[in-house]
Scaffold this motif. Structure first.
Motif, PDB file in Angstrom:
ATOM      1  N   VAL A  54       0.852  -1.181   0.000  1.00  0.00           N
ATOM      2  CA  VAL A  54       0.000   0.000   0.000  1.00  0.00           C
ATOM      3  C   VAL A  54       0.889   1.233   0.000  1.00  0.00           C
ATOM      4  CG1 VAL A  54      -1.900  -1.169   1.169  1.00  0.00           C
ATOM      5  CG2 VAL A  54      -0.142  -0.040   2.526  1.00  0.00           C
ATOM      6  N   GLY A  55       0.269   2.383  -0.144  1.00  0.00           N
ATOM      7  CA  GLY A  55       1.030   3.625  -0.288  1.00  0.00           C
ATOM      8  C   GLY A  55       1.013   3.997  -1.748  1.00  0.00           C
ATOM      9  N   HIS A  56       1.870   3.375  -2.512  1.00  0.00           N
ATOM     10  CA  HIS A  56       1.807   3.425  -3.970  1.00  0.00           C
ATOM     11  C   HIS A  56       1.597   1.994  -4.441  1.00  0.00           C
ATOM     12  CE1 HIS A  56       4.173   7.476  -4.325  1.00  0.00           C
ATOM     13  NE2 HIS A  56       2.945   7.627  -3.896  1.00  0.00           N
ATOM     14  N   VAL A  57       0.353   1.675  -4.768  1.00  0.00           N
ATOM     15  CA  VAL A  57      -0.004   0.300  -5.121  1.00  0.00           C
ATOM     16  C   VAL A  57       0.676  -0.093  -6.424  1.00  0.00           C
ATOM     17  CG1 VAL A  57      -1.909  -1.260  -5.642  1.00  0.00           C
ATOM     18  CG2 VAL A  57      -2.206   0.558  -3.938  1.00  0.00           C
ATOM     19  N   ARG A  58       1.254  -1.301  -6.445  1.00  0.00           N
ATOM     20  CA  ARG A  58       1.936  -1.809  -7.629  1.00  0.00           C
ATOM     21  C   ARG A  58       2.122  -3.308  -7.490  1.00  0.00           C
ATOM     22  NH1 ARG A  58       5.370   0.401  -3.890  1.00  0.00           N
ATOM     23  NH2 ARG A  58       7.373  -0.628  -3.514  1.00  0.00           N
ATOM     24  N   ASP A  87       7.213  -0.477  10.624  1.00  0.00           N
ATOM     25  CA  ASP A  87       7.660  -0.218   9.257  1.00  0.00           C
ATOM     26  C   ASP A  87       6.464  -0.256   8.308  1.00  0.00           C
ATOM     27  OD1 ASP A  87      10.300  -0.121  10.129  1.00  0.00           O
ATOM     28  OD2 ASP A  87      10.700  -2.227   9.645  1.00  0.00           O
ATOM     29  N   LEU A  88       5.434   0.526   8.621  1.00  0.00           N
ATOM     30  CA  LEU A  88       4.178   0.492   7.875  1.00  0.00           C
ATOM     31  C   LEU A  88       3.787   1.886   7.410  1.00  0.00           C
ATOM     32  CD1 LEU A  88       2.140  -1.956  10.167  1.00  0.00           C
ATOM     33  CD2 LEU A  88       3.444  -2.515   8.101  1.00  0.00           C
ATOM     34  N   ILE A  89       2.765   1.957   6.551  1.00  0.00           N
ATOM     35  CA  ILE A  89       2.337   3.222   5.960  1.00  0.00           C
ATOM     36  C   ILE A  89       1.712   4.159   6.978  1.00  0.00           C
ATOM     37  CG2 ILE A  89       0.113   2.235   5.255  1.00  0.00           C
ATOM     38  CD1 ILE A  89       1.878   4.693   3.031  1.00  0.00           C
ATOM     39  N   ALA A 118       4.093   4.914  13.002  1.00  0.00           N
ATOM     40  CA  ALA A 118       4.493   4.270  11.755  1.00  0.00           C
ATOM     41  C   ALA A 118       5.565   5.103  11.058  1.00  0.00           C
ATOM     42  CB  ALA A 118       3.289   4.095  10.835  1.00  0.00           C
ATOM     43  N   SER A 119       6.396   4.428  10.277  1.00  0.00           N
ATOM     44  CA  SER A 119       7.441   5.138   9.521  1.00  0.00           C
ATOM     45  C   SER A 119       6.870   5.826   8.291  1.00  0.00           C
ATOM     46  CB  SER A 119       8.533   4.163   9.084  1.00  0.00           C
ATOM     47  OG  SER A 119       8.040   3.260   8.096  1.00  0.00           O
ATOM     48  N   HIS A 120       5.673   5.440   7.870  1.00  0.00           N
ATOM     49  CA  HIS A 120       4.995   5.884   6.652  1.00  0.00           C
ATOM     50  C   HIS A 120       5.609   5.216   5.414  1.00  0.00           C
ATOM     51  CE1 HIS A 120       2.059   8.136   4.499  1.00  0.00           C
ATOM     52  NE2 HIS A 120       2.907   8.935   3.890  1.00  0.00           N
ATOM     53  N   ASN A 121       6.035   3.983   5.582  1.00  0.00           N
ATOM     54  CA  ASN A 121       6.616   3.210   4.497  1.00  0.00           C
ATOM     55  C   ASN A 121       5.587   2.907   3.407  1.00  0.00           C
ATOM     56  OD1 ASN A 121       8.090   1.294   2.974  1.00  0.00           O
ATOM     57  ND2 ASN A 121       7.381  -0.363   4.293  1.00  0.00           N
ATOM     58  N   HIS A 122       5.947   3.203   2.148  1.00  0.00           N
ATOM     59  CA  HIS A 122       5.051   3.013   1.012  1.00  0.00           C
ATOM     60  C   HIS A 122       5.248   1.670   0.306  1.00  0.00           C
ATOM     61  CE1 HIS A 122       4.303   7.191   1.706  1.00  0.00           C
ATOM     62  NE2 HIS A 122       3.642   7.387   0.591  1.00  0.00           N
ATOM     63  N   SER A 123       6.017   0.774   0.895  1.00  0.00           N
ATOM     64  CA  SER A 123       6.291  -0.508   0.234  1.00  0.00           C
ATOM     65  C   SER A 123       6.000  -1.696   1.142  1.00  0.00           C
ATOM     66  CB  SER A 123       7.758  -0.552  -0.231  1.00  0.00           C
ATOM     67  OG  SER A 123       8.006   0.440  -1.206  1.00  0.00           O
ATOM     68  N   HIS A 215       9.594  11.246   3.535  1.00  0.00           N
ATOM     69  CA  HIS A 215       8.723  10.173   3.067  1.00  0.00           C
ATOM     70  C   HIS A 215       9.553   8.937   2.721  1.00  0.00           C
ATOM     71  CE1 HIS A 215       4.905  12.273   2.722  1.00  0.00           C
ATOM     72  NE2 HIS A 215       4.376  11.260   2.056  1.00  0.00           N
ATOM     73  N   PRO A 216       9.221   7.771   3.248  1.00  0.00           N
ATOM     74  CA  PRO A 216       9.878   6.535   2.802  1.00  0.00           C
ATOM     75  C   PRO A 216       9.243   6.023   1.504  1.00  0.00           C
ATOM     76  CG  PRO A 216       9.232   6.421   5.120  1.00  0.00           C
ATOM     77  CD  PRO A 216       8.486   7.557   4.490  1.00  0.00           C
ATOM     78  N   CYS A 217       9.577   6.679   0.403  1.00  0.00           N
ATOM     79  CA  CYS A 217       8.991   6.313  -0.890  1.00  0.00           C
ATOM     80  C   CYS A 217      10.070   6.218  -1.962  1.00  0.00           C
ATOM     81  CB  CYS A 217       7.895   7.291  -1.282  1.00  0.00           C
ATOM     82  SG  CYS A 217       8.420   9.018  -1.380  1.00  0.00           S
TER      83      CYS A 217
END
Length: 443
Positions: A54-58, A87-89, A118-123, A215-217
């Protein structure tokens, strides 16, 4: 022949001296005289490889590095408090409630004195109360809390700061409106704040708690044009905060647990140029993660030199207060939980969403002469973007998606100031009992 005998004799002498030096080496230890105790544990919460991110779905097809959670418990003569890192969004309200319930049940820490960040991790994986992974994650973190509570021992805390250079503002005002653009002239917080928690038994810290703003992106899509991953890196990852934690733990060894707290990163991202930016790859994650890790190690090591050890406190007040305020929203009023956790001279203040970087600067300016402030975003809830009143004038991605009206900013700052007053207890009103009645003035 004589030369050969001399060489052998010299070799034996050097071997003996080397062995003697090793035998006489004294492990580095220092006395910890403190009323504060702490315990820490970490747990792997990586989902199965086919789990969507989640975050940037792929699409993803495996795991690049693990998803982890950490539990840090503090205690003194009066109370206990806990910090949970993920380590989550985000940390949604139902997730926070579930984690607080199990941790409180297993450790007797009051639910309102547990911070979940949360770290706001997008992966990484997304949370759903019904999913098997989510239930397993809660159970694992509950067991980690038990482990941390079982290891409580006297500690002292050292503090240090360093810098990173890979984060950058992503908003630029052009012709009166904000556009998505890497903006080196925009506000950005390059500082890395580090709490080094020691039991004094060795030169390796028990826990390293790092705080940075970005941002962790790294691994997520950007311009969708740049190879090799135009759709985003195709694996589960903890992004640069995960790489940084791994790096720090490799430097110090198995005794040390590294944990990451995200700051006010609503408009701050990694500096990966593109149109407007590109997706990162394995080289970028090592650059960003190890850059942060190196900054953390520098600050951590400096915090243990004798001059810094001499500054450490022996008495650590421990106090936590939580409140929920109703903020003006675009469609309805929005409940916002905020928290202040004081651990000695260190003051953690939480915001449940994606605050712009200016929030951190403003809050610190207001209280920096009273405590060492650490403003934590993405904690105890998930409201989405929390923008400054000024940013709403120019619109753009963050203000347009924010559920809040511009008038929310002063209310957030006011409430965080009130919570700071309560835990710092250096304002007269904070000493008043609930039933206090002010005396009437006399003529």
């Amino acid at each position: 022949m004589k030369r050969r005998v001399l060489e052998i004799s010299l070799s034996i002498f050097l071997l003996v001296m080397s062995s003697s030096s090793v035998a006489e080496e004294v492990p580095f230890q220092f006395r910890v005289e403190s009323n504060l105790r702490a315990g820490v544990a970490k747990v792997d919460i990586t989902p199965s490889p086919e789990t969507p991110v989640v975050g940037h779905v792929r699409p993803t097809n495996g795991v690049h590095d693990p998803i982890r959670a950490g539990v840090l418990i503090f205690a003194n003569e009066q109370t206990k408090a806990a910090i949970v890192t993920l380590d989550l969004i985000n940390a949604t309200s139902d997730m926070v409630a579930a984690l607080r319930e199990i941790i409180s049940k297993k450790t007797e820490i009051p639910v309102e004195q547990i911070m979940v960040a949360a770290s706001h991790n997008h992966s990484g994986p997304g949370w759903s109360p019904e999913s098997e992974w989510s239930r397993g994650m809660v159970a694992k973190i509950g067991e980690a809390a038990v482990e941390a509570a079982s290891q409580l021992r006297p500690v002292s805390i050292g503090y240090g700061e360093d810098r990173i250079d890979f984060n950058i503002n992503r908003r630029k005002v052009i012709n009166g409106r904000a556009v998505v653009r890497l903006n080196p002239d925009g506000p950005c917080d390059h500082r890395v704040k580090v709490l080094r928690i020691d039991d004094g038994r060795s030169l390796e810290p028990m826990c390293v708690l790092m705080h940075a703003v970005c941002h962790p992106c790294v691994f997520t899509w950007g311009d969708k044009l740049t190879p090799p991953f135009p759709a985003g890196f195709p694996q589960i990852s903890a992004d640069f905060p995960g790489e940084a934690q791994t790096f720090v733990e490799l430097v110090y060894g198995a005794k040390t647990k590294a944990m990451f707290l995200q700051g006010c990163a609503g408009d701050i991202r990694p500096n990966l140029p593109g149109l407007p930016y590109r997706c990162g790859d394995a080289a970028d994650i090592k650059w960003t993660g190890r850059s942060l890790g190196c900054a953390v190690v520098r600050a951590t090591d400096h915090a243990a030199i004798r001059e810094e050890l001499a500054k450490r406190k022996t008495v650590y007040p421990l106090k936590c207060v939580t409140s929920v305020v109703q903020l003006p929203g675009k469609t309805e009023r929005v409940a916002c939980e905020m928290q202040a956790l004081r651990v000695g001279e260190f003051l953690f203040l939480t915001i449940p969403g994606e605050p712009m970087v200016e929030y951190g600067f403003q809050i610190e300016k207001a209280i920096a002469d009273r405590a060492t402030p650490i403003v934590v975003g993405y904690a105890n809830g998930s409201l989405g973007y929390i923008c400054t009143e000024e940013s709403h004038k120019y619109g753009g991605y963050e203000p347009n998606l924010s559920p809040l009206l511009p008038e929310a900013e002063p209310l957030i700052l006011e409430e965080l100031g009130r919570l700071a007053d309560k835990v710092l207890a250096d304002v007269f009103e904070s000493f008043r009992p609930a039933d206090y009645v002010a005396p009437r003035a006399t003529k």
